[in-house]
Write an enzyme that holds these catalytic residues in place. Structure first.
Site, PDB file in Angstrom:
ATOM      1  N   HIS A   7      28.830 110.237  45.777  1.00  0.00           N
ATOM      2  CA  HIS A   7      28.468 111.318  45.100  1.00  0.00           C
ATOM      3  C   HIS A   7      29.261 111.905  44.038  1.00  0.00           C
ATOM      4  O   HIS A   7      30.352 112.448  44.317  1.00  0.00           O
ATOM      5  CB  HIS A   7      28.243 112.402  46.137  1.00  0.00           C
ATOM      6  CG  HIS A   7      27.794 113.780  45.744  1.00  0.00           C
ATOM      7  ND1 HIS A   7      28.386 114.752  46.121  1.00  0.00           N
ATOM      8  CD2 HIS A   7      26.318 113.955  45.191  1.00  0.00           C
ATOM      9  CE1 HIS A   7      27.531 115.817  45.541  1.00  0.00           C
ATOM     10  NE2 HIS A   7      26.419 115.316  45.021  1.00  0.00           N
ATOM     11  N   ARG A   8      28.808 111.885  42.641  1.00  0.00           N
ATOM     12  CA  ARG A   8      29.612 112.356  41.610  1.00  0.00           C
ATOM     13  C   ARG A   8      30.763 111.408  41.563  1.00  0.00           C
ATOM     14  O   ARG A   8      31.687 111.787  40.900  1.00  0.00           O
ATOM     15  CB  ARG A   8      29.956 113.696  41.543  1.00  0.00           C
ATOM     16  CG  ARG A   8      28.763 114.710  41.735  1.00  0.00           C
ATOM     17  CD  ARG A   8      29.044 116.098  41.537  1.00  0.00           C
ATOM     18  NE  ARG A   8      28.111 116.916  42.478  1.00  0.00           N
ATOM     19  CZ  ARG A   8      28.398 118.200  42.887  1.00  0.00           C
ATOM     20  NH1 ARG A   8      29.490 118.909  42.356  1.00  0.00           N
ATOM     21  NH2 ARG A   8      27.529 118.991  43.447  1.00  0.00           N
ATOM     22  N   GLU A  34      26.482 107.724  42.230  1.00  0.00           N
ATOM     23  CA  GLU A  34      25.396 108.816  41.882  1.00  0.00           C
ATOM     24  C   GLU A  34      26.266 109.754  40.666  1.00  0.00           C
ATOM     25  O   GLU A  34      27.370 109.848  40.861  1.00  0.00           O
ATOM     26  CB  GLU A  34      25.089 109.770  42.871  1.00  0.00           C
ATOM     27  CG  GLU A  34      24.063 110.733  42.660  1.00  0.00           C
ATOM     28  CD  GLU A  34      24.373 112.151  42.383  1.00  0.00           C
ATOM     29  OE1 GLU A  34      23.689 113.094  42.153  1.00  0.00           O
ATOM     30  OE2 GLU A  34      25.772 112.597  42.436  1.00  0.00           O
ATOM     31  N   ASP A  36      25.171 112.861  37.203  1.00  0.00           N
ATOM     32  CA  ASP A  36      24.431 113.849  36.877  1.00  0.00           C
ATOM     33  C   ASP A  36      24.295 113.625  35.332  1.00  0.00           C
ATOM     34  O   ASP A  36      25.498 113.797  34.620  1.00  0.00           O
ATOM     35  CB  ASP A  36      24.790 115.339  37.399  1.00  0.00           C
ATOM     36  CG  ASP A  36      24.829 115.424  38.710  1.00  0.00           C
ATOM     37  OD1 ASP A  36      23.995 115.300  39.380  1.00  0.00           O
ATOM     38  OD2 ASP A  36      26.140 115.352  39.305  1.00  0.00           O
ATOM     39  N   HIS A  49      27.907 118.063  36.155  1.00  0.00           N
ATOM     40  CA  HIS A  49      26.999 118.704  37.182  1.00  0.00           C
ATOM     41  C   HIS A  49      26.184 119.890  36.647  1.00  0.00           C
ATOM     42  O   HIS A  49      25.119 120.109  36.810  1.00  0.00           O
ATOM     43  CB  HIS A  49      27.465 118.609  38.454  1.00  0.00           C
ATOM     44  CG  HIS A  49      26.755 119.080  39.524  1.00  0.00           C
ATOM     45  ND1 HIS A  49      26.552 120.649  39.775  1.00  0.00           N
ATOM     46  CD2 HIS A  49      25.860 118.512  40.370  1.00  0.00           C
ATOM     47  CE1 HIS A  49      25.968 120.614  41.129  1.00  0.00           C
ATOM     48  NE2 HIS A  49      25.224 119.704  41.205  1.00  0.00           N
ATOM     49  N   GLU A 108      21.125 111.067  38.215  1.00  0.00           N
ATOM     50  CA  GLU A 108      20.186 112.414  38.427  1.00  0.00           C
ATOM     51  C   GLU A 108      19.843 113.162  37.264  1.00  0.00           C
ATOM     52  O   GLU A 108      21.305 113.330  36.536  1.00  0.00           O
ATOM     53  CB  GLU A 108      21.067 113.257  39.427  1.00  0.00           C
ATOM     54  CG  GLU A 108      20.119 114.222  39.751  1.00  0.00           C
ATOM     55  CD  GLU A 108      20.829 115.352  40.507  1.00  0.00           C
ATOM     56  OE1 GLU A 108      21.768 115.285  41.402  1.00  0.00           O
ATOM     57  OE2 GLU A 108      20.174 116.777  40.521  1.00  0.00           O
ATOM     58  N   LYS A 110      19.744 116.014  35.354  1.00  0.00           N
ATOM     59  CA  LYS A 110      20.014 117.543  35.939  1.00  0.00           C
ATOM     60  C   LYS A 110      19.154 118.503  34.773  1.00  0.00           C
ATOM     61  O   LYS A 110      19.847 119.153  34.100  1.00  0.00           O
ATOM     62  CB  LYS A 110      21.442 117.672  35.782  1.00  0.00           C
ATOM     63  CG  LYS A 110      22.013 119.201  36.591  1.00  0.00           C
ATOM     64  CD  LYS A 110      21.529 119.125  38.269  1.00  0.00           C
ATOM     65  CE  LYS A 110      22.501 118.613  39.135  1.00  0.00           C
ATOM     66  NZ  LYS A 110      22.145 118.616  40.344  1.00  0.00           N
ATOM     67  N   ASP A 229      31.024 112.304  49.142  1.00  0.00           N
ATOM     68  CA  ASP A 229      32.126 112.668  48.494  1.00  0.00           C
ATOM     69  C   ASP A 229      33.494 111.628  48.673  1.00  0.00           C
ATOM     70  O   ASP A 229      34.238 111.590  48.162  1.00  0.00           O
ATOM     71  CB  ASP A 229      32.590 114.192  48.578  1.00  0.00           C
ATOM     72  CG  ASP A 229      31.577 114.928  48.091  1.00  0.00           C
ATOM     73  OD1 ASP A 229      30.775 114.806  47.384  1.00  0.00           O
ATOM     74  OD2 ASP A 229      31.395 116.050  48.957  1.00  0.00           O
TER      75      ASP A 229
HETATM   76  O1  G3P Z   1      21.514 113.717  44.143  1.00  0.00           O
HETATM   77  C1  G3P Z   1      22.094 113.839  45.221  1.00  0.00           C
HETATM   78  C2  G3P Z   1      22.926 115.253  45.080  1.00  0.00           C
HETATM   79  O2  G3P Z   1      23.765 114.895  43.844  1.00  0.00           O
HETATM   80  C3  G3P Z   1      21.985 116.279  44.625  1.00  0.00           C
HETATM   81  O3  G3P Z   1      22.635 117.530  44.615  1.00  0.00           O
HETATM   82  O4  G3P Z   1      23.835 119.474  43.546  1.00  0.00           O
HETATM   83  O5  G3P Z   1      25.054 117.576  44.131  1.00  0.00           O
HETATM   84  O6  G3P Z   1      23.611 117.334  42.228  1.00  0.00           O
HETATM   85  P1  G3P Z   1      23.890 117.893  43.548  1.00  0.00           P
HETATM   86 CA    CA Z   2      23.813 114.991  41.908  1.00  0.00          CA
END
Ligand code: G3P
Ligand code: CA
Length: 245
Positions: A7-8, A34, A36, A49, A108, A110, A229
């Site tokens: 995640h990120r 993943e 953003d 993000h 993603e 954003k 994470d």
């Molecule tokens: O895509 C899953 C997650 O990344 C969504 O929430 O706020 O971390 O972008 P956020």
């Molecule tokens: Ca995200």
């Protein structure tokens, strides 16, 4: 087997949404990454993000208020030791790094607070240029954007992100015509719930799952992937789970 998607990037160990965080996820053996995307004032697709740069850089103000040149003068290390001077990457930089890895990629968009005109087109063009549509998932909390992606002929799987406890989200997802739901982990309500989503033809990828207990539950319930994470720890947890610990 549940896949582990960083995640990120591996953001617990390296600054989120930066090339070092993505590289770490690859070397740790994650199944996917993943990140953003947003647009700068001069229309560059960048990886960050928040809609403002304040939390993750030494700058201040909205992303859309910066040209790419000015944005990339910021320090995006966010105080993580050993990474001073790391830059906000572009989508082009990120794909150049990640495409050879063969990993699944979740881009993603954003674009809920700032509805960046042309973001969908640019993302689709970048994915097409690399010929990676089949291993990319495009997701967003902005469901109008999902429809725009469809209208533009996106062939990558589309992921429906949401934040509230939707009732039977597979029904709404079917109406939208997406291939995956990306719910907050707390709204994944058990193995039967996951099975209903699967029966509707949807992949289920909850976010964000970091604890061993949370991971074990998601492995047991058979979700398709977790966003985490801590990809290294999640990979270990998956091995232990498979071994029956
Ligand atoms: O895509 C899953 C997650 O990344 C969504 O929430 O706020 O971390 O972008 P956020
Ligand atoms: Ca995200």
């Amino acid at each position: 087997m549940t896949e582990i998607w960083a995640h990120r990037g591996a953001r617990r160990e390296a600054p989120e949404n930066t090339l070092p965080a993505f590289e770490l996820a690859v070397t740790q053996g994650a199944d996917g990454v993943e990140f953003d995307v947003q647009l700068t004032a001069d229309g560059a697709v960048v990886i960050i993000h928040d809609e403002a740069v304040d939390r993750s850089t030494n700058g201040s103000g909205p992303v859309v208020g910066f040209t790419l040149d000015k944005l990339q003068r910021l320090d995006a290390s966010a105080g993580v030791a050993g990474y001073a001077g790391v830059r906000i990457p572009t989508l082009a930089d990120t794909l150049e790094l990640l495409v050879p890895s063969g990993l699944r990629l979740n881009i993603e968009l954003k674009n809920s607070e700032e509805d960046y005109p042309g973001l969908e087109e640019q993302v689709l063009a970048a994915v097409a240029a690399h010929g990676i549509a089949d291993r990319v998932v495009l997701s967003t909390f902005n469901h109008y954007s999902l429809k725009r992606l469809q209208a533009l002929g996106a062939t990558s799987q589309l992921g429906m992100l949401y934040t509230d406890p939707l009732y039977k989200p597979w029904r709404y997802a079917a109406k939208l015509g997406v291939g995956a739901i990306h719910p907050p982990a707390r709204f994944v309500l058990g193995a039967g719930w996951v099975r209903r989503a699967h029966e509707a033809g949807l992949a289920v990828r909850p976010w964000v799952v970091n604890s061993d207990r949370g991971l074990a539950r998601m492995f047991h319930w058979g979700v398709d992937a977790v966003f985490t994470d801590v990809p290294a720890a999640a990979l270990t947890a998956r091995e232990n789970h498979s071994a029956g610990d």
